[in-house]
Write a protein that holds these residues in place. Structure first.
Motif, PDB file in Angstrom:
ATOM      1  N   HIS A   1       0.824  -1.200   0.000  1.00  0.00           N
ATOM      2  CA  HIS A   1       0.000   0.000   0.000  1.00  0.00           C
ATOM      3  C   HIS A   1       0.870   1.267   0.000  1.00  0.00           C
ATOM      4  N   ILE A   2       0.224   2.406   0.144  1.00  0.00           N
ATOM      5  CA  ILE A   2       0.870   3.700  -0.056  1.00  0.00           C
ATOM      6  C   ILE A   2       2.036   3.904   0.911  1.00  0.00           C
ATOM      7  N   ASN A   3       3.164   4.363   0.367  1.00  0.00           N
ATOM      8  CA  ASN A   3       4.343   4.781   1.155  1.00  0.00           C
ATOM      9  C   ASN A   3       4.974   3.659   1.968  1.00  0.00           C
ATOM     10  N   VAL A   4       4.913   2.448   1.469  1.00  0.00           N
ATOM     11  CA  VAL A   4       5.636   1.343   2.114  1.00  0.00           C
ATOM     12  C   VAL A   4       7.124   1.461   1.792  1.00  0.00           C
ATOM     13  N   SER A   5       7.948   1.119   2.777  1.00  0.00           N
ATOM     14  CA  SER A   5       9.405   1.114   2.590  1.00  0.00           C
ATOM     15  C   SER A   5       9.913  -0.315   2.735  1.00  0.00           C
ATOM     16  N   ILE A   6      10.511  -0.833   1.683  1.00  0.00           N
ATOM     17  CA  ILE A   6      11.082  -2.178   1.696  1.00  0.00           C
ATOM     18  C   ILE A   6      12.592  -2.069   1.471  1.00  0.00           C
ATOM     19  N   GLY A   7      13.360  -2.556   2.444  1.00  0.00           N
ATOM     20  CA  GLY A   7      14.806  -2.642   2.245  1.00  0.00           C
ATOM     21  C   GLY A   7      15.600  -1.425   2.658  1.00  0.00           C
ATOM     22  N   ALA A   8      15.023  -0.532   3.471  1.00  0.00           N
ATOM     23  CA  ALA A   8      15.844   0.538   4.040  1.00  0.00           C
ATOM     24  C   ALA A   8      16.884  -0.074   4.977  1.00  0.00           C
TER      25      ALA A   8
ATOM     26  N   VAL B   1      15.708  -7.897   1.585  1.00  0.00           N
ATOM     27  CA  VAL B   1      14.399  -8.336   2.094  1.00  0.00           C
ATOM     28  C   VAL B   1      13.827  -9.330   1.092  1.00  0.00           C
ATOM     29  N   VAL B   2      13.297 -10.436   1.608  1.00  0.00           N
ATOM     30  CA  VAL B   2      12.640 -11.442   0.770  1.00  0.00           C
ATOM     31  C   VAL B   2      11.210 -11.606   1.267  1.00  0.00           C
ATOM     32  N   ILE B   3      10.250 -11.342   0.399  1.00  0.00           N
ATOM     33  CA  ILE B   3       8.827 -11.395   0.746  1.00  0.00           C
ATOM     34  C   ILE B   3       8.165 -12.482  -0.085  1.00  0.00           C
TER      35      ILE B   3
ATOM     36  N   GLU C   1       0.425  -8.886   2.141  1.00  0.00           N
ATOM     37  CA  GLU C   1      -0.130  -7.539   2.043  1.00  0.00           C
ATOM     38  C   GLU C   1       0.487  -6.675   3.137  1.00  0.00           C
ATOM     39  N   ILE C   2       0.989  -5.515   2.751  1.00  0.00           N
ATOM     40  CA  ILE C   2       1.659  -4.614   3.696  1.00  0.00           C
ATOM     41  C   ILE C   2       0.961  -3.264   3.659  1.00  0.00           C
ATOM     42  N   GLY C   3       0.519  -2.788   4.832  1.00  0.00           N
ATOM     43  CA  GLY C   3      -0.276  -1.568   4.927  1.00  0.00           C
ATOM     44  C   GLY C   3       0.536  -0.301   4.771  1.00  0.00           C
ATOM     45  N   ALA C   4      -0.183   0.806   4.632  1.00  0.00           N
ATOM     46  CA  ALA C   4       0.415   2.106   4.354  1.00  0.00           C
ATOM     47  C   ALA C   4       1.413   2.517   5.439  1.00  0.00           C
ATOM     48  N   ASN C   5       2.535   3.098   4.991  1.00  0.00           N
ATOM     49  CA  ASN C   5       3.554   3.675   5.867  1.00  0.00           C
ATOM     50  C   ASN C   5       4.253   2.648   6.761  1.00  0.00           C
ATOM     51  N   SER C   6       4.233   1.390   6.358  1.00  0.00           N
ATOM     52  CA  SER C   6       4.961   0.364   7.092  1.00  0.00           C
ATOM     53  C   SER C   6       6.352   0.176   6.494  1.00  0.00           C
ATOM     54  N   THR C   7       7.271  -0.348   7.321  1.00  0.00           N
ATOM     55  CA  THR C   7       8.661  -0.482   6.903  1.00  0.00           C
ATOM     56  C   THR C   7       9.180  -1.883   7.192  1.00  0.00           C
ATOM     57  N   VAL C   8       9.931  -2.426   6.243  1.00  0.00           N
ATOM     58  CA  VAL C   8      10.614  -3.701   6.421  1.00  0.00           C
ATOM     59  C   VAL C   8      12.085  -3.455   6.092  1.00  0.00           C
ATOM     60  N   ASP C   9      12.942  -3.487   7.096  1.00  0.00           N
ATOM     61  CA  ASP C   9      14.349  -3.149   6.910  1.00  0.00           C
ATOM     62  C   ASP C   9      15.147  -4.331   6.377  1.00  0.00           C
ATOM     63  N   ARG C  10      16.169  -4.024   5.589  1.00  0.00           N
ATOM     64  CA  ARG C  10      17.028  -5.063   5.034  1.00  0.00           C
ATOM     65  C   ARG C  10      17.884  -5.692   6.121  1.00  0.00           C
ATOM     66  N   GLY C  11      18.356  -6.902   5.867  1.00  0.00           N
ATOM     67  CA  GLY C  11      19.227  -7.568   6.817  1.00  0.00           C
ATOM     68  C   GLY C  11      20.598  -6.917   6.878  1.00  0.00           C
ATOM     69  N   LYS C  12      21.201  -7.015   8.042  1.00  0.00           N
ATOM     70  CA  LYS C  12      22.599  -6.589   8.174  1.00  0.00           C
ATOM     71  C   LYS C  12      23.460  -7.431   7.244  1.00  0.00           C
ATOM     72  N   PHE C  13      23.227  -8.735   7.268  1.00  0.00           N
ATOM     73  CA  PHE C  13      23.673  -9.666   6.252  1.00  0.00           C
ATOM     74  C   PHE C  13      22.566 -10.697   6.127  1.00  0.00           C
TER      75      PHE C  13
ATOM     76  N   ASP D   1      -0.337  -4.581   8.933  1.00  0.00           N
ATOM     77  CA  ASP D   1      -1.200  -3.406   9.002  1.00  0.00           C
ATOM     78  C   ASP D   1      -0.396  -2.133   8.719  1.00  0.00           C
ATOM     79  N   ASN D   2      -1.045  -0.983   8.843  1.00  0.00           N
ATOM     80  CA  ASN D   2      -0.376   0.311   8.674  1.00  0.00           C
ATOM     81  C   ASN D   2       0.592   0.592   9.825  1.00  0.00           C
ATOM     82  N   LEU D   3       1.626   1.363   9.525  1.00  0.00           N
ATOM     83  CA  LEU D   3       2.544   1.889  10.546  1.00  0.00           C
ATOM     84  C   LEU D   3       3.201   0.793  11.378  1.00  0.00           C
ATOM     85  N   VAL D   4       3.605  -0.267  10.707  1.00  0.00           N
ATOM     86  CA  VAL D   4       4.293  -1.387  11.362  1.00  0.00           C
ATOM     87  C   VAL D   4       5.775  -1.320  11.025  1.00  0.00           C
ATOM     88  N   GLN D   5       6.629  -1.623  12.022  1.00  0.00           N
ATOM     89  CA  GLN D   5       8.078  -1.658  11.832  1.00  0.00           C
ATOM     90  C   GLN D   5       8.573  -3.095  11.973  1.00  0.00           C
TER      91      GLN D   5
END
Length: 330
Positions: free
Chosen positions: A176-183, A206-208, A213-225, A237-241
């Protein structure tokens, strides 16, 4: 505007119809706001008392309830009102915005991009080097996809979403809107001499899985390795870290404003309530539930429900709360 008879609706949800099968319904509505041309939903006794004052022409109700529709109104009785509701909402869904052009002229696509059949790329999108888009992928306006990303077929990505380099997204996903994948994951250590902080490089991805389904403004950070992983069927849901190197099994649910620190592991079917927070390097085993607002500081066994801050067995925590209330009265 779509309109269906109750008989047509009942054919989809396969319930038991009581009343006028030819009554025409213009759409679903909440029981308090419904008019005679609406259908509403009564899933439990909690809502029975609202039926008499409702102006709804029809309701889809749980078959265990003894409520009668009344004169000039109709019921469809079903085993599961929520699942029936989902089918009715699909019937009346007006559909998403349509991108008329295959690729908008303002989209920037690297020459190496591989694009499957029937994809749509909206205005202002950027798709980087060696990206692979499967068949039927839709990128709404202003999506950014960096180098070497792979996206499976029929995945839909809404405006403002950013997918960083080398990440992998499965098929039939919705971002959904403004999702961040791999920061970058959040990794710092005190520098030598304890002057300032040294950033720990985050070189994983990140592997999905499929049907995520990922809600608006949620973030999934990349692995350190290695990878941060979301298994098939997870619903976020929305606004999940979701912190770096976390691993979610299949069909996990995370409600709004909840968060996983780094290297958290969730088994299959784990439910995380709204605003719950999970400490780093914790494992929550399959089928466990974390109640809303809880803080998890240690591993949770399979099938357990935990509650509170710090989170403990829900039954024990509730007993403690009752005892505290009694103590206050004393």
């Amino acid at each position: 505007m779509k309109s269906f008879t109750l008989n047509e609706i009942n054919k989809q949800i396969k319930g038991t119809l009581l009343g006028d099968s030819n009554q025409r319904i213009s759409g679903p509505e909440q029981i308090e706001n419904a008019e005679s041309h609406h259908v509403t939903f009564i899933g439990s006794r909690k809502y029975e008392k609202l039926w008499d004052n409702s102006r709804a022409g029809a309701a889809i109700i749980n078959e265990t309830l003894n409520l009668l529709p009344g004169e000039g109104r109709s019921f469809i009785k079903v085993k599961n009102v929520d699942l029936a509701m989902a089918k009715v909402l699909e019937m009346y869904d007006p559909g998403p915005p349509v991108l008329e052009e295959e690729y908008h002229s303002s989209a920037v696509l690297h020459k190496s991009v591989k694009i499957g059949k029937n994809c749509k790329i909206g205005a202002g999108c950027y798709v980087g080097e060696n990206v692979i888009l499967g068949d039927g992928v839709v990128l709404y306006p202003n999506v950014t996809i960096f180098d070497e990303v792979q996206i499976g077929k029929n995945t839909i990505i809404w405006s403002g979403t950013v997918i960083r380099e080398r990440c992998e997204i499965g098929a039939y996903c919705i971002l959904h809107i403004n999702v961040s994948i791999g920061a970058d994951g959040f990794g710092y250590r005190p520098s030598e001499g304890c002057v300032g902080l040294t950033k720990i490089p985050q070189i994983g991805n990140v592997v999905i899985g499929d049907h995520v389904e990922i809600g608006a403004n949620s973030t999934v950070d990349r692995g350190k390795f290695s990878s941060t992983i979301l298994g098939d069927g997870c619903k976020i849901d929305n606004l999940v870290q979701i912190g770096h190197n976390s691993v979610l099994g299949r069909f996990c649910i995370m409600a709004g404003s909840s968060g996983l620190a780094g290297s958290v592991t969730l088994g299959d079917g784990v439910i995380i309530g709204g605003s719950a927070s999970i400490k780093d390097h914790i494992t929550i085993h399959s089928g466990a539930t974390v109640a809303a607002g809880s803080g998890v500081l240690k591993d949770v066994p399979a099938g357990k429900t935990v509650l509170g801050y710090p989170a403990g067995d829900s039954r024990e925590v509730l007993k403690q709360w009752v005892a505290l209330r009694k103590l206050g009265r004393i």
